[in-house]
Design a protein around this motif. Structure first.
Motif, PDB file in Angstrom:
ATOM      1  N   LYS A 135       0.863  -1.181   0.000  1.00 20.51           N
ATOM      2  CA  LYS A 135       0.000   0.000   0.000  1.00 20.51           C
ATOM      3  C   LYS A 135       0.900   1.232   0.000  1.00 20.51           C
ATOM      4  O   LYS A 135       1.639   1.469   0.950  1.00 20.51           O
ATOM      5  CB  LYS A 135      -0.909   0.008   1.228  1.00 20.51           C
ATOM      6  CG  LYS A 135      -1.903  -1.140   1.277  1.00 20.51           C
ATOM      7  CD  LYS A 135      -2.750  -1.078   2.542  1.00 20.51           C
ATOM      8  CE  LYS A 135      -3.733  -2.236   2.609  1.00 20.51           C
ATOM      9  NZ  LYS A 135      -4.549  -2.206   3.854  1.00 20.51           N
ATOM     10  N   THR A 136       0.855   1.991  -1.084  1.00 23.94           N
ATOM     11  CA  THR A 136       1.633   3.225  -1.164  1.00 23.94           C
ATOM     12  C   THR A 136       0.734   4.394  -0.780  1.00 23.94           C
ATOM     13  O   THR A 136      -0.435   4.203  -0.436  1.00 23.94           O
ATOM     14  CB  THR A 136       2.203   3.434  -2.577  1.00 23.94           C
ATOM     15  OG1 THR A 136       1.113   3.642  -3.482  1.00 23.94           O
ATOM     16  CG2 THR A 136       3.005   2.209  -3.015  1.00 23.94           C
ATOM     17  N   GLU A 152      13.756  -1.676   3.843  1.00 24.00           N
ATOM     18  CA  GLU A 152      14.249  -0.937   5.005  1.00 24.00           C
ATOM     19  C   GLU A 152      13.103  -0.240   5.719  1.00 24.00           C
ATOM     20  O   GLU A 152      12.217   0.323   5.082  1.00 24.00           O
ATOM     21  CB  GLU A 152      15.282   0.103   4.564  1.00 24.00           C
ATOM     22  CG  GLU A 152      15.799   0.974   5.692  1.00 24.00           C
ATOM     23  CD  GLU A 152      16.739   2.072   5.221  1.00 24.00           C
ATOM     24  OE1 GLU A 152      17.146   2.895   6.056  1.00 24.00           O
ATOM     25  OE2 GLU A 152      17.037   2.107   4.009  1.00 24.00           O
ATOM     26  N   TYR A 153      13.106  -0.299   7.027  1.00 20.42           N
ATOM     27  CA  TYR A 153      12.114   0.399   7.836  1.00 20.42           C
ATOM     28  C   TYR A 153      12.624   1.797   8.148  1.00 20.42           C
ATOM     29  O   TYR A 153      13.706   1.964   8.706  1.00 20.42           O
ATOM     30  CB  TYR A 153      11.866  -0.370   9.135  1.00 20.42           C
ATOM     31  CG  TYR A 153      10.801   0.225  10.017  1.00 20.42           C
ATOM     32  CD1 TYR A 153       9.483   0.318   9.591  1.00 20.42           C
ATOM     33  CD2 TYR A 153      11.121   0.684  11.296  1.00 20.42           C
ATOM     34  CE1 TYR A 153       8.485   0.853  10.414  1.00 20.42           C
ATOM     35  CE2 TYR A 153      10.146   1.218  12.124  1.00 20.42           C
ATOM     36  CZ  TYR A 153       8.831   1.300  11.683  1.00 20.42           C
ATOM     37  OH  TYR A 153       7.862   1.833  12.497  1.00 20.42           O
ATOM     38  N   THR A 172       2.693   4.766   5.656  1.00 18.45           N
ATOM     39  CA  THR A 172       3.061   4.438   7.033  1.00 18.45           C
ATOM     40  C   THR A 172       2.144   3.350   7.587  1.00 18.45           C
ATOM     41  O   THR A 172       0.994   3.198   7.156  1.00 18.45           O
ATOM     42  CB  THR A 172       2.982   5.684   7.931  1.00 18.45           C
ATOM     43  OG1 THR A 172       1.658   6.224   7.890  1.00 18.45           O
ATOM     44  CG2 THR A 172       3.969   6.749   7.465  1.00 18.45           C
ATOM     45  N   PHE A 173       2.676   2.573   8.522  1.00 14.49           N
ATOM     46  CA  PHE A 173       1.890   1.506   9.138  1.00 14.49           C
ATOM     47  C   PHE A 173       2.198   1.452  10.632  1.00 14.49           C
ATOM     48  O   PHE A 173       3.219   1.966  11.095  1.00 14.49           O
ATOM     49  CB  PHE A 173       2.173   0.155   8.467  1.00 14.49           C
ATOM     50  CG  PHE A 173       3.630  -0.189   8.322  1.00 14.49           C
ATOM     51  CD1 PHE A 173       4.341  -0.776   9.361  1.00 14.49           C
ATOM     52  CD2 PHE A 173       4.306   0.075   7.131  1.00 14.49           C
ATOM     53  CE1 PHE A 173       5.682  -1.093   9.221  1.00 14.49           C
ATOM     54  CE2 PHE A 173       5.649  -0.255   6.980  1.00 14.49           C
ATOM     55  CZ  PHE A 173       6.340  -0.838   8.025  1.00 14.49           C
ATOM     56  N   GLU A 179       6.483  -7.822  11.654  1.00 14.07           N
ATOM     57  CA  GLU A 179       5.114  -8.223  11.361  1.00 14.07           C
ATOM     58  C   GLU A 179       4.713  -7.801   9.956  1.00 14.07           C
ATOM     59  O   GLU A 179       4.082  -8.557   9.222  1.00 14.07           O
ATOM     60  CB  GLU A 179       4.156  -7.630  12.387  1.00 14.07           C
ATOM     61  CG  GLU A 179       4.300  -8.207  13.780  1.00 14.07           C
ATOM     62  CD  GLU A 179       3.462  -7.463  14.810  1.00 14.07           C
ATOM     63  OE1 GLU A 179       3.232  -8.035  15.891  1.00 14.07           O
ATOM     64  OE2 GLU A 179       3.047  -6.317  14.532  1.00 14.07           O
ATOM     65  N   TYR A 180       5.094  -6.590   9.585  1.00 16.90           N
ATOM     66  CA  TYR A 180       4.764  -6.095   8.247  1.00 16.90           C
ATOM     67  C   TYR A 180       5.403  -6.978   7.168  1.00 16.90           C
ATOM     68  O   TYR A 180       4.787  -7.280   6.143  1.00 16.90           O
ATOM     69  CB  TYR A 180       5.256  -4.652   8.098  1.00 16.90           C
ATOM     70  CG  TYR A 180       5.029  -4.059   6.730  1.00 16.90           C
ATOM     71  CD1 TYR A 180       3.806  -3.494   6.382  1.00 16.90           C
ATOM     72  CD2 TYR A 180       6.042  -4.074   5.761  1.00 16.90           C
ATOM     73  CE1 TYR A 180       3.587  -2.959   5.112  1.00 16.90           C
ATOM     74  CE2 TYR A 180       5.836  -3.546   4.501  1.00 16.90           C
ATOM     75  CZ  TYR A 180       4.605  -2.990   4.194  1.00 16.90           C
ATOM     76  OH  TYR A 180       4.401  -2.475   2.931  1.00 16.90           O
TER      77      TYR A 180
END
Length: 245
Positions: A135-136, A152-153, A172-173, A179-180
Motif C-alpha cells: 500500500k503506497t 528498510e524500515y 506508514t503503518f 510483522e509487516y
C-alpha cells in the motif's frame, strides 16, 4: 511459468534447440516461454530487465563467448540453471566456473537434451512468481518477491529497493517491521539481518561480519546481536543452493 533463454549464433543450431525444447515442454505439459537469441549481446540486454529460469548457451560465439556470458549471468543470478552446448569439448573445464548443470556436445540428440531439460526443470526455482502487495500513499502496488533486493524500515514506512534500481515507499503503518514483512520472510530467500532491514539473500554479492553487500553496491548492516543467527541462516542458504556463484 518457466522462462528459458537459448543463445546460439548459428541459425540452424538455434532453431533446432528452440524446436527440441518446445517439443520437450509440449510432451511434458509444461507452461513455459522459450526465447531464442542469435547474439550474446541481445541476451545481455534482455537480462537487464528480466530473468530466466534456464539458459542454454553456445560457447563459441562472436564478441562475447558463452563462457563469458555464463559468468555474467551467474554474477547477477545465482539460482538459474545453465546448460552449455558446443562443438568444442576442450572448453568443458573452463565452463564450470559458471556452475553449469550440463555440458552438451553438438550435435545434441533429442533424448540427451530431454534428459538434461528434465533435470533442469526439477531444479529450477519457480518461486519468483510469488508477489507482495504494498500500500503506497496513493495506490496499491504488487511486486514480485524475486524483484526485491532489500526492504528498510524508515519513518514508520517500508522502503523497497528493487533489482531494477527503483526505490519506492509504502504508506506508514502501525505494526512493527517484522510483522509487516512476515509474508516476505516466509520465503526461504529472505532474512531479517537488522531491526530495520530485510534482505533477499539471492541478491547478496559479499558477506562480512558487519554487513551484506548487495548487487549494485548497497551495504546493509547486520545487527551485532543478530550476527550468529544471521550467519547460520545465510550459510544454510548457501549450502542448500549448492554453492553456485
Amino acid at each position: 511459468m518457466i522462462r528459458i533463454a537459448i543463445c546460439d549464433d548459428m541459425p540452424d543450431d538455434l532453431q533446432s534447440l528452440v524446436s527440441l525444447t518446445e517439443q520437450f515442454l509440449s510432451v511434458n505439459g509444461l507452461d513455459a516461454e522459450v526465447t531464442g537469441f542469435s547474439h550474446p549481446d541481445h541476451l545481455l540486454t534482455a537480462i537487464e530487465t528480466m530473468s530466466f529460469h534456464l539458459y542454454i548457451l553456445d560457447i563459441v560465439m562472436p564478441m562475447v563467448t558463452g563462457l563469458e556470458l555464463g559468468r555474467e549471468i551467474r554474477r547477477i543470478d545465482r539460482e538459474s540453471q545453465i546448460i552449455y552446448s558446443t562443438t568444442e569439448p576442450q572448453f568443458a573445464l573452463q565452463a564450470y566456473a559458471a556452475s553449469p548443470l550440463n555440458y552438451l556436445i553438438k550435435p545434441i540428440g533429442r533424448q540427451q537434451l530431454f534428459d538434461t531439460l528434465a533435470l533442469a526443470v526439477s531444479k529450477a526455482d519457480l518461486a519468483d512468481g510469488q508477489t507482495f502487495t504494498v500500500k503506497t500513499a496513493d495506490s496499491l502496488r504488487v511486486i514480485k518477491l524475486s524483484g526485491i533486493t532489500c526492504c528498510e524500515y524508515r519513518s514508520h514506512a517500508a522502503i523497497f529497493s528493487l533489482a531494477n534500481g527503483e526505490e519506492f515507499s509504502s504508506r506508514t503503518f502501525r505494526e512493527n517491521f517484522a510483522e509487516y514483512c512476515a509474508p516476505i520472510l516466509n520465503s526461504r530467500y529472505f532474512l531479517q539481518c537488522h531491526t530495520s532491514f530485510v534482505i533477499n539473500m539471492r541478491k547478496v554479492e559479499h558477506f562480512t561480519k558487519e554487513s551484506f553487500i548487495l548487487f549494485g553496491g548497497k551495504a546493509v548492516p547486520i545487527a551485532a546481536k543478530r550476527y550468529p543467527a544471521v550467519r547460520d541462516a545465510y550459510m544454510d542458504y548457501l549450502t542448500a543452493r549448492g554453492g553456485n556463484g
